[in-house]
Design a protein around this motif. Structure first.
Motif, PDB file in Angstrom:
ATOM      1  N   GLU A 263       0.822  -1.202   0.000  1.00 13.98           N
ATOM      2  CA  GLU A 263       0.000   0.000   0.000  1.00 13.98           C
ATOM      3  C   GLU A 263       0.862   1.261   0.000  1.00 13.98           C
ATOM      4  O   GLU A 263       0.636   2.187  -0.782  1.00 13.98           O
TER       5      GLU A 263
ATOM      6  N   SER B  43       3.093  -9.331  -4.131  1.00 11.17           N
ATOM      7  CA  SER B  43       2.263  -8.716  -3.095  1.00 11.17           C
ATOM      8  C   SER B  43       1.605  -7.429  -3.598  1.00 11.17           C
ATOM      9  O   SER B  43       0.499  -7.098  -3.191  1.00 11.17           O
TER      10      SER B  43
ATOM     11  N   GLN C   5      -1.303  -8.667  -5.589  1.00 12.61           N
ATOM     12  CA  GLN C   5      -2.318  -9.082  -4.625  1.00 12.61           C
ATOM     13  C   GLN C   5      -3.081  -7.892  -4.064  1.00 12.61           C
ATOM     14  O   GLN C   5      -4.300  -7.890  -3.971  1.00 12.61           O
ATOM     15  N   TYR C   6      -2.319  -6.875  -3.740  1.00  9.20           N
ATOM     16  CA  TYR C   6      -2.910  -5.656  -3.182  1.00  9.20           C
ATOM     17  C   TYR C   6      -3.898  -5.020  -4.165  1.00  9.20           C
ATOM     18  O   TYR C   6      -5.016  -4.655  -3.799  1.00  9.20           O
TER      19      TYR C   6
ATOM     20  N   ASN D 268      -5.376  -6.526  -6.643  1.00 13.60           N
ATOM     21  CA  ASN D 268      -6.507  -7.429  -6.835  1.00 13.60           C
ATOM     22  C   ASN D 268      -7.489  -7.336  -5.668  1.00 13.60           C
ATOM     23  O   ASN D 268      -8.689  -7.247  -5.880  1.00 13.60           O
ATOM     24  N   ASP D 269      -6.965  -7.328  -4.456  1.00 12.61           N
ATOM     25  CA  ASP D 269      -7.840  -7.270  -3.284  1.00 12.61           C
ATOM     26  C   ASP D 269      -8.622  -5.965  -3.216  1.00 12.61           C
ATOM     27  O   ASP D 269      -9.756  -5.941  -2.763  1.00 12.61           O
ATOM     28  N   ASN D 270      -8.003  -4.900  -3.671  1.00 10.18           N
ATOM     29  CA  ASN D 270      -8.657  -3.605  -3.510  1.00 10.18           C
ATOM     30  C   ASN D 270      -9.430  -3.115  -4.718  1.00 10.18           C
ATOM     31  O   ASN D 270     -10.345  -2.307  -4.585  1.00 10.18           O
ATOM     32  N   TYR D 271      -9.044  -3.571  -5.915  1.00 10.89           N
ATOM     33  CA  TYR D 271      -9.676  -3.034  -7.115  1.00 10.89           C
ATOM     34  C   TYR D 271     -10.223  -4.097  -8.067  1.00 10.89           C
ATOM     35  O   TYR D 271     -11.381  -4.067  -8.435  1.00 10.89           O
TER      36      TYR D 271
ATOM     37  N   ARG E  73     -10.311  -7.683  -8.030  1.00 13.97           N
ATOM     38  CA  ARG E  73     -11.094  -8.791  -7.477  1.00 13.97           C
ATOM     39  C   ARG E  73     -11.318  -9.945  -8.445  1.00 13.97           C
ATOM     40  O   ARG E  73     -12.445 -10.396  -8.672  1.00 13.97           O
TER      41      ARG E  73
ATOM     42  N   GLU F  58     -10.933 -13.902  -9.525  1.00 19.02           N
ATOM     43  CA  GLU F  58     -10.885 -15.194  -8.822  1.00 19.02           C
ATOM     44  C   GLU F  58      -9.451 -15.686  -8.806  1.00 19.02           C
ATOM     45  O   GLU F  58      -8.751 -15.549  -9.808  1.00 19.02           O
ATOM     46  N   LYS F  59      -9.013 -16.275  -7.681  1.00 20.31           N
ATOM     47  CA  LYS F  59      -7.635 -16.769  -7.647  1.00 20.31           C
ATOM     48  C   LYS F  59      -7.552 -18.193  -8.132  1.00 20.31           C
ATOM     49  O   LYS F  59      -8.484 -18.922  -8.072  1.00 20.31           O
TER      50      LYS F  59
END
Ligand code: HEC
Length: 92
Positions: free
Chosen positions: A27, A78, A81-82, A84-87, A89, A91-92
């Motif tokens: 972040e 990472s 990942q960040y 993807n998690d925040n914007y 999204r 599927e993993k």
């Protein structure tokens, strides 16, 4: 006195450019390095180009290369990942 100042500047430069695995904060890194050319709106705009997790990773690599930061693989992951998690999204 000048010498001390020089050393202090070197330490500051070193500590902000040396990003290594252990204390990498996606972040913070993003905030201070990735918002110069575009802000986070490019991740959520309707015509965004990235449409899968692997493409997101390669885009992060490309932008990192533009930036000249030479992040380690772990840090690229990472950061991906960040985002993807925040914007994104995906599927993993
Ligand atoms: C040297 C300028 C520059 C920097 C610095 C930069 N980018 Fe980019 N980035 C671009 C350009 C240019 C695009 C393509 C924008 C477009 O298509 O309109 C882009 C697009 C992207 C996209 C795709 C957006 C979409 O359409 O889905 C992602 C993800 C991205 N950047 C991540 C990053 C990350 C993470 C960083 C920090 C490591 C970063 N960028 C730093 C120039 C930069």
């Amino acid at each position: 006195m000048k010498k001390v100042l020089f050393i202090a500047v070197c330490i500051i430069l070193f500590s902000t450019t040396a990003q290594s695995g252990e204390d990498f904060h996606p972040e913070k890194f993003h905030q201070s390095n990735c918002t110069g050319c575009h802000d986070s709106k490019v991740y959520t705009r309707s015509n965004r180009r990235v449409n899968s997790l692997p493409r997101l990773e390669s885009q992060v690599r490309m932008c990192d290369a533009n930036l000249g930061k030479k992040l380690f693989d772990d840090d690229i992951l990472s950061l991906t990942q960040y985002l993807n998690d925040n914007y994104y999204r995906f599927e993993k």
